[in-house]
Scaffold this active site. Structure first.
Site, short mmCIF file in Angstrom:
data_model
loop_
_atom_site.label_atom_id
_atom_site.label_comp_id
_atom_site.label_asym_id
_atom_site.label_seq_id
_atom_site.Cartn_x
_atom_site.Cartn_y
_atom_site.Cartn_z
N SER A 285 0.94 -1.21 -0.11
CA SER A 285 0.10 0.25 0.04
C SER A 285 0.97 1.34 -0.16
O SER A 285 2.20 1.24 0.49
CB SER A 285 -0.81 -0.10 1.22
OG SER A 285 -1.51 1.26 1.32
N LYS A 291 0.96 -3.46 4.85
CA LYS A 291 0.29 -4.14 4.03
C LYS A 291 0.81 -4.99 3.04
O LYS A 291 1.71 -4.52 2.28
CB LYS A 291 -0.82 -3.07 3.29
CG LYS A 291 -1.76 -2.48 4.19
CD LYS A 291 -2.88 -3.06 4.50
CE LYS A 291 -3.93 -3.10 3.46
NZ LYS A 291 -5.20 -3.56 3.88
#
Ligand code: ARG
Length: 465
Positions: A285, A291
């Site tokens: 991300s 992420k």
């Protein structure tokens, strides 16, 4: 048309036309920038047609030789990207025919004898699709093999099986994966069945009614590897069932892929943590540094929508079309091409990704221990002790209720507590309440007992070898 006329088709189709086509209409009606992808099929179809024309004495042997020579050069030009595709020449068929005539003169102009673009395009699409089907079939097998390899390592890995997304009963992870093998194996058979109906020859139907030349359609079918000849000329030029059937196959396959993709997304989420995917299949991300997203699986799930959309598009395209060929049919190509590309890429990437998953066996097993997955086993145990199943079901509901209250698993209740629910419960109940005991008990054909799963693995391997 003379070669000159063909070059200037846009100026006027024939002597009948008194003004040229408008630029907008030309762009709107042309298909060359997508249908040129069928050029190999177009040339193969033309060569088979020319051979037959010559064998039947409709064109001379010298014409055939010139056509063959010209087509060899065109093949070379297209392969080396030197071929000049012209929007003015509308589609792949007219582009190749015009170039042929430019190269070999009158012989090129004789090629279209007893033929129309209507039977030509129907033939090309079928030839093209047949080739693609033959590359998709091995990919479906590759997908199954990838699942089988992971299954092979996980016959004794236990995860909770779900119904209604609620923990239901423990199952072998291999058994779970083999459910997808069943799906993709049905897809493989469906594809083989679609191929049968793709593989019929429309050529010889000409524009719609057949032709006055003594064509040998069986000869053309044989030389192009078709299993048979379309038996009604009106149907031959207008039928697109084969494309719709293929899209149905593709939609069902993508629906299967989307189910697997969805499970991968779930399993990868922190709340499950059942598997991990290799980094090369994940994306990060731009804002959340922690992420790792399963984008490939999500996209595969999403792309199923576009393939189903193409199926709807093709059905709607054909709905209500009067016999025979209508220009609407030109709209069959982009959805069909995109369907093939999407299914091909998706099967490739998904089988690679599945082959490389990391299975977190402990997390799966821990999850299977939650949610009273062995409650049915306790009921079955009581049935063996003589209780009718419905009564056993009721007894276990009470036991589960009490276990939930105590915050424990059924297997963690002392024997005396269990006996309070039914006096026939003995020490041997604890074997039944284990995950492995539960699995082993389901030793019915198609069940999740490791012995059954191993037998299924062997069956699939034999089938795919
Ligand atoms: N480009 C056309 C198609 O894709 C070829 C057939 C055109 N035939 C015709 N009569 N306009 O369907």
């Amino acid at each position: 048309m003379t070669s000159n006329q063909l070059d200037k088709k846009s100026e006027a189709w024939s002597a009948l036309f008194s003004e040229p086509m408008s630029e907008l209409v030309k762009r709107y009606t042309s298909s060359v920038f997508f249908d040129k992808r069928m050029w190999r099929a177009d040339i193969a179809g033309s060569l088979a047609h020319a051979q037959m024309l010559s064998a039947q004495g409709i064109i001379g042997a010298n014409d055939l030789a010139a056509i063959q020579k010209g087509m060899a050069q065109i093949t070379e030009e297209i392969e080396s990207e030197r071929f000049e595709w012209k929007l003015d020449l509308e589609d792949v068929h007219l582009n190749i025919e015009a170039r042929l005539t430019q190269l070999v003169g009158d012989a090129g102009k004789r090629l279209h004898t007893g033929r129309s673009r209507n039977d030509q395009v129907a033939t090309d699409v079928r030839l093209w699709l047949r080739e693609e089907i033959d590359t998709l079939a091995p990919l479906l097998r590759q997908m199954q093999m990838a699942l089988i390899e992971v299954a092979d390592q996980n016959v004794d890995t236990i995860l909770p099986g779900f119904t209604h997304m609620q923990v239901a009963q423990p199952v072998s992870f291999a058994h779970h994966l083999l459910a997808y093998v069943e799906m993709f194996s049905r897809d493989e058979h469906r594809l083989a069945d679609v191929r049968k109906r793709v593989n019929h020859l429309p050529l010889g139907a000409a524009a719609l009614a057949g032709t006055s030349y003594p064509l040998d359609r069986e000869m053309v079918a044989k030389s192009l590897g078709f299993d048979g000849v379309c038996q009604n000329s009106l149907d031959a030029v207008s039928d697109r069932d084969f494309a719709i059937e293929f899209s149905s196959f593709a939609s069902i396959t993508m629906m299967h892929v989307s189910r697997l993709a969805e499970e991968i997304v779930l399993w990868m989420s922190q709340n499950f943590s059942f598997i991990d995917l290799a980094d090369r299949y994940c994306t990060g991300s731009s804002i959340m540094p922690q992420k790792r997203n399963p984008d490939v699986a999500e996209l595969a799930r999403g792309k199923s929508g576009r393939v189903v959309g193409h199926l709807m598009g093709l059905l709607t395209l054909m709905k209500g079309q009067p016999l025979t060929y209508n220009k609407d049919n030109q709209e069959d190509k982009e959805p069909l091409f995109d369907t093939v590309d999407t299914v091909r890429d998706t099967l490739r990437i998904m089988s690679e990704m599945v082959g490389g998953i990391t299975v977190k066996k402990d997390a799966m097993e821990r999850a299977a221990l939650k949610g009273y997955a062995t409650a049915t086993d306790l009921a079955d145990y009581l049935v063996k002790k003589g209780l009718p199943f419905r009564d056993a079901h009721e007894v276990v509901a009470h036991a589960v209720k009490s276990a939930i209250h105590l915050g424990r698993d059924l297997s963690e209740l002392p024997l005396e507590s269990l006996q309070a629910f039914n006096a026939s419960i003995g020490q041997d109940v604890f074997e039944v309440l284990t995950l492995r005991g539960s699995l082993n008990a389901r030793n019915v054909l198609g069940g999740t007992a490791p012995a059954q799963v191993r037998a299924q693995l062997a069956r699939h391997r034999a089938r795919l070898s």
